[in-house]
Motif scaffolding. Structure first.
Motif, PDB file in Angstrom:
ATOM      1  N   TRP A  77       8.373 -19.675   8.919  1.00  0.00           N
ATOM      2  CA  TRP A  77       9.169 -19.388   7.753  1.00  0.00           C
ATOM      3  C   TRP A  77       8.384 -18.282   6.842  1.00  0.00           C
ATOM      4  CZ3 TRP A  77      10.740 -25.126   7.098  1.00  0.00           C
ATOM      5  CH2 TRP A  77      11.861 -25.087   7.853  1.00  0.00           C
ATOM      6  N   ARG A  78       7.336 -18.413   6.803  1.00  0.00           N
ATOM      7  CA  ARG A  78       6.207 -17.325   6.297  1.00  0.00           C
ATOM      8  C   ARG A  78       6.540 -15.966   6.756  1.00  0.00           C
ATOM      9  NH1 ARG A  78       1.537 -15.056   7.217  1.00  0.00           N
ATOM     10  NH2 ARG A  78       0.809 -17.039   8.609  1.00  0.00           N
ATOM     11  N   ARG A 126       9.027 -15.081   8.991  1.00  0.00           N
ATOM     12  CA  ARG A 126      10.372 -14.643   8.684  1.00  0.00           C
ATOM     13  C   ARG A 126      10.615 -13.742   7.304  1.00  0.00           C
ATOM     14  NH1 ARG A 126      14.916 -19.404   8.027  1.00  0.00           N
ATOM     15  NH2 ARG A 126      13.919 -19.368   5.927  1.00  0.00           N
ATOM     16  N   ALA A 127       9.822 -14.449   6.381  1.00  0.00           N
ATOM     17  CA  ALA A 127       9.768 -13.637   5.074  1.00  0.00           C
ATOM     18  C   ALA A 127       9.003 -12.465   4.963  1.00  0.00           C
ATOM     19  CB  ALA A 127       9.440 -14.900   3.834  1.00  0.00           C
ATOM     20  N   LEU A 140       2.400 -15.570  -0.082  1.00  0.00           N
ATOM     21  CA  LEU A 140       2.920 -16.513  -0.143  1.00  0.00           C
ATOM     22  C   LEU A 140       2.251 -17.579  -1.399  1.00  0.00           C
ATOM     23  CD1 LEU A 140       4.997 -18.647   0.657  1.00  0.00           C
ATOM     24  CD2 LEU A 140       3.745 -19.470   2.392  1.00  0.00           C
ATOM     25  N   ARG A 165       3.178 -16.107  -4.731  1.00  0.00           N
ATOM     26  CA  ARG A 165       4.481 -16.500  -5.069  1.00  0.00           C
ATOM     27  C   ARG A 165       4.810 -17.865  -5.487  1.00  0.00           C
ATOM     28  NH1 ARG A 165       9.475 -14.351  -1.301  1.00  0.00           N
ATOM     29  NH2 ARG A 165       8.463 -12.385  -2.076  1.00  0.00           N
ATOM     30  N   LEU A 217       9.661 -19.682  -0.239  1.00  0.00           N
ATOM     31  CA  LEU A 217      10.187 -19.141   0.911  1.00  0.00           C
ATOM     32  C   LEU A 217      11.664 -19.245   0.905  1.00  0.00           C
ATOM     33  CD1 LEU A 217       7.814 -21.297   3.291  1.00  0.00           C
ATOM     34  CD2 LEU A 217       7.811 -18.695   3.027  1.00  0.00           C
ATOM     35  N   ASP A 218      12.489 -19.408  -0.133  1.00  0.00           N
ATOM     36  CA  ASP A 218      13.689 -19.211  -0.362  1.00  0.00           C
ATOM     37  C   ASP A 218      14.404 -20.057   0.769  1.00  0.00           C
ATOM     38  OD1 ASP A 218      16.284 -16.725  -0.388  1.00  0.00           O
ATOM     39  OD2 ASP A 218      16.036 -18.600  -1.581  1.00  0.00           O
ATOM     40  N   HIS A 263      18.666 -14.002   4.856  1.00  0.00           N
ATOM     41  CA  HIS A 263      17.382 -13.737   4.912  1.00  0.00           C
ATOM     42  C   HIS A 263      16.885 -12.294   5.684  1.00  0.00           C
ATOM     43  CE1 HIS A 263      16.046 -17.592   3.900  1.00  0.00           C
ATOM     44  NE2 HIS A 263      16.842 -18.143   4.824  1.00  0.00           N
ATOM     45  N   PRO A 269      16.374  -8.444   5.166  1.00  0.00           N
ATOM     46  CA  PRO A 269      15.955  -7.570   4.289  1.00  0.00           C
ATOM     47  C   PRO A 269      16.775  -6.348   4.102  1.00  0.00           C
ATOM     48  CG  PRO A 269      13.872  -8.227   5.636  1.00  0.00           C
ATOM     49  CD  PRO A 269      15.374  -8.504   6.326  1.00  0.00           C
ATOM     50  N   ASP A 320      11.896  -2.851   6.385  1.00  0.00           N
ATOM     51  CA  ASP A 320      11.762  -4.473   6.710  1.00  0.00           C
ATOM     52  C   ASP A 320      12.643  -5.085   7.612  1.00  0.00           C
ATOM     53  OD1 ASP A 320       9.828  -4.408   4.483  1.00  0.00           O
ATOM     54  OD2 ASP A 320      11.305  -4.470   2.869  1.00  0.00           O
TER      55      ASP A 320
END
Length: 484
Positions: A10-11, A13-14, A21, A24, A55-56, A241, A243, A248
């Motif tokens: 997931w990191r 992916r973001a 991370l 944030r 990570l939303d 998700h 961007p 991006d």
């Protein structure tokens, strides 16, 4: 899947680094590293919730992360039905006692709470894409070119190239070739096949939204950002998700493809600006691109420029498309396909015309083609004139003028000096103008300094000729150039 594997997935992916991370989430970067390496046997619930927020993650993903955080890393497959979950939207602590939710099945919405299966985050799309259109290639036609795309020729130093660029004038059969080759290559790419129509020379439509009417867009190619968004959704990335920025989106696209083997067909590309963001960065994927322009590509790409069909293949395509018994004399068939300029689209349309008029025979079709071939080469939504019009409309005004003026040459084949006299310019400037038409595949250069317009292109340009008085002046320039 372990807690560390989920966090890494997931990191990435973001599009965040471990440091980003940690900043944030308000955590120490060493904590993030240890969590990703499964180095903490009992992660703090607060840390897990902060990471989920940073990570939303949606509700299902938060439940999956919580479940992974509260089972022993040595047994990642053990079910986890207890432990605190993320707070609800209202902040109620009741969610801490809810069972773990499972991910949605293919074609379903958000999973319901209370299912018995443990939550497992699967980064793959729920449905492997199989997007190739139907294969309509005629047997025995373009087999040499298909072998080039597949990498089966002895002239290529490598078994295959990651990118194959197929170019040619309108109606040359680029899409048919690409789709045919892609169907044959499909078994080598178990993660799926994507087909993206970039509408470089066709009428595009706006993306369809639920309960919204479909509205035609301006006749412009698909923006690369819009194409990336569609592909990312197909590959399982949730819309929220994706961007906003093009760079991006391209980076996320490359990340998603990094561990997959996909075959991607990018049809009707307009230019390099549209194409390059859609190219993967890893060797596991192969891309087949079609374009009317002679595009370039970074890296080691295979470039395949299509020419008209050999006579035997042109006749085979015509007879197969008509579906009639081969009772027509070979010389008549040869004359028909030559009237079609040996162009696959024109040959198919002529065959369809004969097929849909049972009272016609091949001799009658040939007589009609002798009168006005472009007028006859129209069947339903298919039209040689419409295809050539689209290529012409994509040219800048000065290149359109050059194309129109070339119709005044006495013959489709002419030297550079004739073109310079016709355009009333210097030889270097004429060379630059003709190079633009070569790049757009609206002109050929059989030998250096000598050019040729395809017979149907010459006929099409003739329909765009200037007024009679201007045309007379242009023809005088041509004769003068030929005599000097």
């Amino acid at each position: 899947m372990s807690l560390g594997a989920l966090l890494r997935m997931w990191r990435r992916r973001a599009l965040l680094t471990q440091e980003q991370l940690a900043q944030r989430a308000g955590l120490n970067v060493r904590t993030v590293r240890r969590l990703e390496n499964d180095g903490l046997l009992q992660p703090r619930t607060t840390s897990v919730l902060l990471l989920a927020k940073a990570l939303d993650l949606n509700g299902t993903e938060q439940a999956t992360l919580n479940a992974a955080a509260h089972r022993h890393p040595a047994d990642p497959s053990a079910p986890a039905t207890t432990g605190p979950l993320a707070p609800t939207a209202t902040g109620s602590p009741a969610a801490a006692r809810m069972p773990v939710a499972c991910p949605p099945a293919a074609g379903m919405g958000t999973a319901r709470i209370g299912t018995a299966r443990p939550a497992v985050a699967d980064p793959r799309p729920w449905t492997i894409p199989r997007q190739l259109p139907a294969d309509v290639a005629a047997p025995g036609v373009r087999e040499r070119e298909v072998a080039c795309v597949e990498g089966r020729t002895t002239t290529m130093p490598e078994p295959h190239r990651a990118v194959v660029l197929i170019n040619g004038m309108a109606g040359m059969g680029k899409t048919v070739l690409a789709v045919h080759a892609a169907h044959r290559l499909a078994p080598l790419f178990p993660d799926g096949q994507l087909f993206v129509d970039l509408h470089g020379h066709t009428q595009a439509t706006a993306p369809v939204e639920p309960a919204a009417p479909v509205e035609p867009m301006a006749t412009a190619p698909v923006e690369p950002g819009a194409a990336l968004a569609r592909v990312l959704r197909t590959l399982g990335v949730p819309a929220e998700h994706i961007p906003w920025h093009l760079d991006d989106r391209a980076a996320l696209y490359r990340s998603v493809l990094a561990d997959r083997r996909l075959l991607i067909v990018l049809d009707d590309a307009a230019d390099e600006h549209q194409l390059h963001p859609l190219l993967p960065a890893t060797p596991g994927c192969q891309v087949i691109v079609t374009s009317r322009r002679r595009l370039t590509c970074p890296g080691d790409a295979q470039i395949l420029s299509l020419d008209t069909l050999p006579l035997t293949e042109a006749i085979a395509l015509f007879t197969r498309t008509t579906g009639r018994a081969p009772d027509t004399p070979p010389d008549v068939l040869a004359k028909i396909v030559r009237r079609c300029g040996l162009l696959p689209l024109a040959i198919r349309i002529a065959a369809i015309r004969l097929q849909t008029h049972p009272a016609w025979n091949a001799h009658h079709l040939l007589d009609r083609l002798k009168t006005d071939p472009l007028a006859e080469l129209t069947a339903g939504h298919q039209s040689v004139t419409a295809a050539l019009n689209r290529s012409y409309e994509r040219l800048p005004p000065d290149h359109q003028k050059t194309y129109r003026l070339l119709a005044s040459t006495p013959h489709p084949t002419f030297p550079l000096t004739t073109a310079a006299a016709l355009l009333n310019t210097t030889t270097p400037q004429a060379t630059r103008l003709l190079d633009h038409l070569l790049h757009a595949n609206l002109l050929q250069e059989p030998t250096p300094g000598h050019y040729r317009l395809h017979t149907l292109l010459h006929a099409h340009a003739s329909t765009l000729q200037p007024p009679p008085d201007v045309e007379t002046t242009l023809r005088l320039r041509c004769r003068t150039a030929l005599l000097t």
